[in-house]
Every structure is written in C-alpha cells, then in structure tokens.
Design a protein around this motif. Structure first.
Motif, PDB file in Angstrom:
ATOM      1  N   GLY A 138      -0.848  -9.544   3.452  1.00 42.47           N
ATOM      2  CA  GLY A 138       0.288  -8.972   2.758  1.00 42.47           C
ATOM      3  C   GLY A 138       0.083  -8.794   1.273  1.00 42.47           C
ATOM      4  O   GLY A 138       1.004  -8.405   0.568  1.00 42.47           O
ATOM      5  N   ILE A 139      -1.122  -9.080   0.773  1.00 48.76           N
ATOM      6  CA  ILE A 139      -1.356  -8.942  -0.655  1.00 48.76           C
ATOM      7  C   ILE A 139      -1.265  -7.479  -1.077  1.00 48.76           C
ATOM      8  O   ILE A 139      -1.644  -6.582  -0.335  1.00 48.76           O
ATOM      9  CB  ILE A 139      -2.739  -9.517  -1.039  1.00 48.76           C
ATOM     10  CG1 ILE A 139      -2.860  -9.617  -2.558  1.00 48.76           C
ATOM     11  CG2 ILE A 139      -3.862  -8.670  -0.467  1.00 48.76           C
ATOM     12  CD1 ILE A 139      -4.064 -10.408  -2.994  1.00 48.76           C
ATOM     13  N   GLU A 155      -8.240  -4.448   6.641  1.00 50.15           N
ATOM     14  CA  GLU A 155      -6.786  -4.311   6.530  1.00 50.15           C
ATOM     15  C   GLU A 155      -6.359  -4.148   5.074  1.00 50.15           C
ATOM     16  O   GLU A 155      -5.480  -3.331   4.749  1.00 50.15           O
ATOM     17  CB  GLU A 155      -6.098  -5.532   7.145  1.00 50.15           C
ATOM     18  CG  GLU A 155      -4.574  -5.470   7.105  1.00 50.15           C
ATOM     19  CD  GLU A 155      -3.917  -6.717   7.673  1.00 50.15           C
ATOM     20  OE1 GLU A 155      -2.692  -6.846   7.522  1.00 50.15           O
ATOM     21  OE2 GLU A 155      -4.632  -7.553   8.254  1.00 50.15           O
ATOM     22  N   ALA A 156      -6.990  -4.914   4.175  1.00 52.73           N
ATOM     23  CA  ALA A 156      -6.663  -4.818   2.753  1.00 52.73           C
ATOM     24  C   ALA A 156      -7.033  -3.441   2.197  1.00 52.73           C
ATOM     25  O   ALA A 156      -6.280  -2.857   1.411  1.00 52.73           O
ATOM     26  CB  ALA A 156      -7.398  -5.911   1.981  1.00 52.73           C
ATOM     27  N   ILE A 157      -8.182  -2.916   2.616  1.00 55.52           N
ATOM     28  CA  ILE A 157      -8.593  -1.592   2.154  1.00 55.52           C
ATOM     29  C   ILE A 157      -7.619  -0.527   2.636  1.00 55.52           C
ATOM     30  O   ILE A 157      -7.220   0.371   1.878  1.00 55.52           O
ATOM     31  CB  ILE A 157     -10.026  -1.270   2.634  1.00 55.52           C
ATOM     32  CG1 ILE A 157     -11.040  -2.185   1.942  1.00 55.52           C
ATOM     33  CG2 ILE A 157     -10.363   0.195   2.385  1.00 55.52           C
ATOM     34  CD1 ILE A 157     -11.142  -2.001   0.435  1.00 55.52           C
ATOM     35  N   ASN A 158      -7.220  -0.603   3.896  1.00 56.86           N
ATOM     36  CA  ASN A 158      -6.266   0.375   4.407  1.00 56.86           C
ATOM     37  C   ASN A 158      -4.926   0.278   3.701  1.00 56.86           C
ATOM     38  O   ASN A 158      -4.226   1.283   3.530  1.00 56.86           O
ATOM     39  CB  ASN A 158      -6.085   0.194   5.919  1.00 56.86           C
ATOM     40  CG  ASN A 158      -7.224   0.799   6.714  1.00 56.86           C
ATOM     41  OD1 ASN A 158      -7.744   1.858   6.363  1.00 56.86           O
ATOM     42  ND2 ASN A 158      -7.631   0.134   7.786  1.00 56.86           N
ATOM     43  N   SER A 159      -4.562  -0.922   3.261  1.00 59.09           N
ATOM     44  CA  SER A 159      -3.338  -1.094   2.486  1.00 59.09           C
ATOM     45  C   SER A 159      -3.467  -0.449   1.113  1.00 59.09           C
ATOM     46  O   SER A 159      -2.529   0.181   0.606  1.00 59.09           O
ATOM     47  CB  SER A 159      -3.025  -2.585   2.340  1.00 59.09           C
ATOM     48  OG  SER A 159      -1.929  -2.795   1.473  1.00 59.09           O
ATOM     49  N   LEU A 160      -4.620  -0.590   0.505  1.00 56.22           N
ATOM     50  CA  LEU A 160      -4.860  -0.017  -0.822  1.00 56.22           C
ATOM     51  C   LEU A 160      -4.961   1.500  -0.765  1.00 56.22           C
ATOM     52  O   LEU A 160      -4.493   2.196  -1.675  1.00 56.22           O
ATOM     53  CB  LEU A 160      -6.143  -0.595  -1.403  1.00 56.22           C
ATOM     54  CG  LEU A 160      -6.595  -0.057  -2.766  1.00 56.22           C
ATOM     55  CD1 LEU A 160      -5.546  -0.341  -3.826  1.00 56.22           C
ATOM     56  CD2 LEU A 160      -7.926  -0.673  -3.152  1.00 56.22           C
ATOM     57  N   ALA A 161      -5.578   2.056   0.267  1.00 53.55           N
ATOM     58  CA  ALA A 161      -5.803   3.501   0.398  1.00 53.55           C
ATOM     59  C   ALA A 161      -6.436   4.062  -0.876  1.00 53.55           C
ATOM     60  O   ALA A 161      -5.867   4.908  -1.552  1.00 53.55           O
ATOM     61  CB  ALA A 161      -4.501   4.226   0.718  1.00 53.55           C
ATOM     62  N   PRO A 162      -7.650   3.612  -1.220  1.00 54.40           N
ATOM     63  CA  PRO A 162      -8.243   3.980  -2.505  1.00 54.40           C
ATOM     64  C   PRO A 162      -8.743   5.421  -2.544  1.00 54.40           C
ATOM     65  O   PRO A 162      -9.003   6.041  -1.502  1.00 54.40           O
ATOM     66  CB  PRO A 162      -9.421   3.004  -2.620  1.00 54.40           C
ATOM     67  CG  PRO A 162      -9.825   2.771  -1.195  1.00 54.40           C
ATOM     68  CD  PRO A 162      -8.537   2.754  -0.417  1.00 54.40           C
ATOM     69  N   GLU A 163      -8.901   5.911  -3.745  1.00 51.77           N
ATOM     70  CA  GLU A 163      -9.481   7.241  -3.942  1.00 51.77           C
ATOM     71  C   GLU A 163     -10.916   7.278  -3.414  1.00 51.77           C
ATOM     72  O   GLU A 163     -11.273   8.139  -2.609  1.00 51.77           O
ATOM     73  CB  GLU A 163      -9.467   7.575  -5.439  1.00 51.77           C
ATOM     74  CG  GLU A 163     -10.090   8.921  -5.767  1.00 51.77           C
ATOM     75  CD  GLU A 163     -10.241   9.136  -7.259  1.00 51.77           C
ATOM     76  OE1 GLU A 163     -10.428  10.298  -7.666  1.00 51.77           O
ATOM     77  OE2 GLU A 163     -10.203   8.150  -8.031  1.00 51.77           O
ATOM     78  N   LEU A 169      -9.693  14.117  -5.518  1.00 51.40           N
ATOM     79  CA  LEU A 169      -9.236  13.251  -4.432  1.00 51.40           C
ATOM     80  C   LEU A 169      -7.876  12.612  -4.741  1.00 51.40           C
ATOM     81  O   LEU A 169      -7.515  12.440  -5.911  1.00 51.40           O
ATOM     82  CB  LEU A 169     -10.268  12.143  -4.186  1.00 51.40           C
ATOM     83  CG  LEU A 169     -11.666  12.605  -3.768  1.00 51.40           C
ATOM     84  CD1 LEU A 169     -12.654  11.451  -3.894  1.00 51.40           C
ATOM     85  CD2 LEU A 169     -11.636  13.143  -2.341  1.00 51.40           C
ATOM     86  N   PRO A 170      -7.148  12.223  -3.693  1.00 51.42           N
ATOM     87  CA  PRO A 170      -5.847  11.580  -3.909  1.00 51.42           C
ATOM     88  C   PRO A 170      -5.989  10.166  -4.471  1.00 51.42           C
ATOM     89  O   PRO A 170      -6.888   9.419  -4.084  1.00 51.42           O
ATOM     90  CB  PRO A 170      -5.232  11.555  -2.507  1.00 51.42           C
ATOM     91  CG  PRO A 170      -6.408  11.588  -1.577  1.00 51.42           C
ATOM     92  CD  PRO A 170      -7.448  12.413  -2.271  1.00 51.42           C
ATOM     93  N   THR A 171      -5.123   9.814  -5.401  1.00 54.10           N
ATOM     94  CA  THR A 171      -5.128   8.495  -6.036  1.00 54.10           C
ATOM     95  C   THR A 171      -3.796   7.784  -5.785  1.00 54.10           C
ATOM     96  O   THR A 171      -2.897   8.320  -5.157  1.00 54.10           O
ATOM     97  CB  THR A 171      -5.355   8.627  -7.558  1.00 54.10           C
ATOM     98  OG1 THR A 171      -4.281   9.411  -8.118  1.00 54.10           O
ATOM     99  CG2 THR A 171      -6.678   9.307  -7.859  1.00 54.10           C
ATOM    100  N   ASN A 172      -3.703   6.569  -6.317  1.00 52.85           N
ATOM    101  CA  ASN A 172      -2.460   5.791  -6.248  1.00 52.85           C
ATOM    102  C   ASN A 172      -1.931   5.640  -4.822  1.00 52.85           C
ATOM    103  O   ASN A 172      -0.738   5.805  -4.561  1.00 52.85           O
ATOM    104  CB  ASN A 172      -1.400   6.398  -7.159  1.00 52.85           C
ATOM    105  CG  ASN A 172      -1.757   6.245  -8.607  1.00 52.85           C
ATOM    106  OD1 ASN A 172      -1.849   5.146  -9.144  1.00 52.85           O
ATOM    107  ND2 ASN A 172      -2.004   7.368  -9.265  1.00 52.85           N
ATOM    108  N   SER A 173      -2.844   5.368  -3.894  1.00 54.24           N
ATOM    109  CA  SER A 173      -2.516   5.127  -2.489  1.00 54.24           C
ATOM    110  C   SER A 173      -2.000   6.359  -1.753  1.00 54.24           C
ATOM    111  O   SER A 173      -1.568   6.255  -0.595  1.00 54.24           O
ATOM    112  CB  SER A 173      -1.495   3.988  -2.336  1.00 54.24           C
ATOM    113  OG  SER A 173      -2.079   2.756  -2.683  1.00 54.24           O
ATOM    114  N   THR A 174      -2.038   7.535  -2.376  1.00 54.76           N
ATOM    115  CA  THR A 174      -1.584   8.740  -1.674  1.00 54.76           C
ATOM    116  C   THR A 174      -2.583   9.184  -0.604  1.00 54.76           C
ATOM    117  O   THR A 174      -2.278  10.093   0.178  1.00 54.76           O
ATOM    118  CB  THR A 174      -1.327   9.899  -2.654  1.00 54.76           C
ATOM    119  OG1 THR A 174      -2.521  10.168  -3.401  1.00 54.76           O
ATOM    120  CG2 THR A 174      -0.204   9.555  -3.610  1.00 54.76           C
TER     121      THR A 174
END
Length: 425
Positions: free
Chosen positions: A9-10, A311-319, A362-367
């Motif tokens: 949940g971080i 799971e953490a990476i998918n939560s972040l959805a990084p550029e 590329l999309p940023t800010n978890s978009t």
C-alpha cells in the motif's frame, strides 16, 4: 539516496504538476494577447522572455541548410540512423481502415484519415533537443500528415541550434518558427498573420508550455500534459550497482523535479547503489540539478519478494521502467503500467531516448495507467461509416424506433420510419 522498506500500500514518491495560480494567469494573458494581436504579441513576448528582437518568425530555407551543414558530419550521420530506426519502429504502427460486409448488401466500416496539420513544439533556449524533432515529426510523417510545423525558442543570438535544424533537414521539414513558450502554443492554436493554425499540438516544454497546451485543448487537440521526467528501476541481486546508479542519474539530471526510484529485492544492491549515486553525482556537469532531484524525488525501496516489487511498480506507473533482473522478459510480462519498458542490462533508458526507435514522448505522473506514449495513432482520426440497404433498413427500423421512443426521442423514431412512405409502406 534514502533506503526504505517497501510495505504494502505504499505510495511511491513522485513529482507533482499543475503550476500555480500566478503561472496560470500569465499563460492566460499570453494566450489572450496572441489571439488578439497576432504576430505583434508573439514578438513582444519573445523579446521580453527570450532576450532578442524577432525580425522574421519563420526560419529561412538557407538557415535550415546552413544549420545542417554546420553540424559535425558524424553527428549528422548518427541523427540519420536514429531517424531510420524511429521510422522503422513507427511504420509497424500504421493501420488501415476496414469494412465489414453484412447481410443484404449492407456494410459497416471505419476510415482512418491523417490530420491535416500539426504543430510540434521542440524545447530550446538554453539547450538543444534534436531528438525531440525526430520523435515528434516521424510519427506524423508515417501517419501521412501533410503540413507539419515546428516551433522552438531560439537562443539570444536569434538562431536555432544546428542540431535541431539538421534534424528538420533530414526529415524534410521546412515550416519552422523561432518562437517558444506559451506564445508559440497560442500561435499554433489560434493562428497569427504569419502562422496558419494547426489541428493538434504535440511536444514537451516547461510549465508555461504545459499550461498553455492545457488551456487551448478543445480549440485544438494535444498529445498530453507531460510532467518532469521519471525513471523506476526494478532490480534483483544480479544487477550491477554502478550501472543502476548511472541510469537513475540519467533522469535525475533532467530537472530538479525529476523522479528516480529503485525497487529491489536485494539489500546489498540497495546499499551499493546509494553509495554509487553519491559518488557519481559529484562528477556530473549538472550535479546541482541531479542532487536536487535525488534529494526530493529519489528513493530506494527494498521489497521482500519480486511479486511485491512488481506490485509497487504497477502502482507507480512510471514514465520509464528498467528491468534488471534474472529472467527479465518474464518479469516484464507482469508489468501492466509503464510508459516504456527497458528489458535487461543493455537496454539502458537513453537507448530509447535517442536511437532504438521507440518514442520518448511518454506519459508521466502515473498517467501510464491509462495513457500511451506518442505514436502514429496520435496523428490520425477514425471515422465510422454505415451503409444500410433497403432490406436491412426494413428489417431493423421498427427496433430502432422502439429504442428511440424508450428514450423519449420521437424525432429519432420518425426519422428512421420516414423511409417507407414513398412506396406506400
């Protein structure tokens, strides 16, 4: 870099965007002035912010050719090869329309049509970004856009960087304007005496450019509102700390608001990367910028398992996401949200920035949870097509009319029923 134990949940730290009210008011004033005053407002704002008097907005053919000739021949060759790679990659994205035959001679279809005109913004002023020219122009060319306009802020000498001009020369782009900032976005959206408006605006820029794009959306289309650069690295004990640190700093040097994160299952790697970052940042020409990025938006997280790390990476959805693990391709299959994924040790993020052929807008800010990087589809529109034969109409008109009346739209029902009366039906 701070090392933290990853817990479920971080919320991984990342930069925010949006600008403040003062910046937004500045942008709105610029947009209004350019819309009302055209070239005069563009020149006034260019002199105010870029520090030179703009005589001619448009770059001459001679300037483009001279810029191309002035670039080091090896760099010119490198740009041409990168352009070839980018074109090859984007050619795979081309789609044609389709037609589906129905009963009784009827059919449904979709027509794909390139946009008529697009404006591509290339950042500049204190830096040169020929790669932005390639990444924005080539998908538009592949899509079949006929009119492609470049705008980029010139230096205080009133000239665009030779690399930008060379990239445009390689791609055959001749409509280029020496304007940047919100005034460039306004000129592209609304038009001026010198610039015919476009249908869509793409390309990255500073906060004023981003806010201007957001404000003109609806008048024209835009690609996205891109925030500061981000990189996340997913690594295990097989990764090399010096390489991971170098890759983190490759994005941290972009901007003080850039985001650089390592998620790893290895405590040893975490410690070594933290040490390597401190060692390497001291040797960077843009040390001050990189240090600010690492201090505010840099982090190392230690996960108990690879599943937790994913799971953490998918939560972040990084550029940008680099995967430096055993069986990296298998790990990549588990990633649902990332703007671009770089798989394996030799796929460092700058490979995609410049040369591999994938797009770096590329999309940023978890978009990345819902958005894609710039691609050929951004430069086309899709039109649905319907052809009903008389028999198909007769078979389905009562159904359509009933559905229309269910929604209280009698006119809709009568429109579809009106076809039969001429034959006494």
């Amino acid at each position: 870099m701070k090392i933290t134990k990853l817990t479920k949940g971080i919320s991984l730290k990342r930069p925010l965007e949006g600008g403040n009210e003062e910046q937004l008011q500045v942008v709105r004033q610029v947009l209004a002035d350019v819309r009302a005053q055209g070239d005069a407002a563009v020149r006034a704002y260019t002199e105010k912010w870029d520090g030179f008097t703009l005589q001619e907005l448009r770059v001459s053919t001679e300037e483009i050719e001279q810029g191309a000739k002035s670039l080091d021949p090896q760099l010119y060759a490198d740009l041409k090869e990168a352009a070839h790679n980018i074109r090859f990659y984007h050619e795979q994205q081309k789609r044609s329309g389709y037609r589906v035959q129905l009963a009784n001679g009827s059919w449904l279809g979709q027509r794909i049509t390139p946009l008529d005109a697009v404006g591509l913004y290339v950042p500049g002023g204190t830096a040169a970004y020929p790669s932005s020219v390639l990444m924005n122009v080539i998908p538009a060319l592949v899509a079949g856009v006929k009119r492609i306009v470049l705008t980029s802020p010139a230096g205080r000498d009133g000239q665009l960087p030779t690399g930008v001009l060379a990239a445009a020369h390689i791609l055959g782009i001749t409509e280029i304007y020496k304007i940047g900032g919100a005034q460039a976005i306004a000129a592209l959206a609304y038009g001026t005496e010198s610039i015919v408006p476009v249908d869509k605006i793409t390309g990255p820029g500073n906060i004023f450019v981003a806010l201007a794009k957001r404000e003109v959306f609806g008048e024209v289309a835009i690609d996205m509102i891109a925030g500061p650069s981000e990189i996340a690295i997913l690594a295990d004990d097989t990764a090399f700390a010096d390489e991971v640190a170098a890759d983190l700093l490759s994005q941290a040097e972009h901007d003080a608001l850039a985001c650089a994160i390592l998620v790893t299952t290895s405590e040893r790697l975490a410690e070594e990367v933290a040490q390597e970052v401190e060692k390497q940042v001291a040797a960077l020409p843009r040390e001050k910028v990189a240090r600010a990025s690492i201090a505010h938006f840099g982090a190392i997280y230690i996960a108990d398992t690879m599943a937790d790390a994913v799971e953490a990476i998918n939560s972040l959805a990084p550029e940008h996401l680099e995967i430096m693990t055993e069986q990296a391709e298998q790990v990549a299959e588990q990633i649902r949200h990332a703007g671009a994924i770089f798989v394996g040790r030799y796929s460092s993020e700058p490979v995609g920035d410049y040369f591999a052929g994938t797009n770096h807008v590329l999309p940023t800010n978890s978009t990345a949870r819902f958005a894609s990087g710039l691609n050929v589809d951004d430069f086309v529109k899709k039109t649905s097509m319907v052809y009903y034969s008389e028999q198909t109409w007769a078979n389905h008109a009562p159904k359509i009319a009933r559905l229309a009346r269910m929604e209280g739209l009698e006119g809709h029902a009568r429109a579809v029923e009106s076809r039969g009366w001429r034959k006494g039906e």
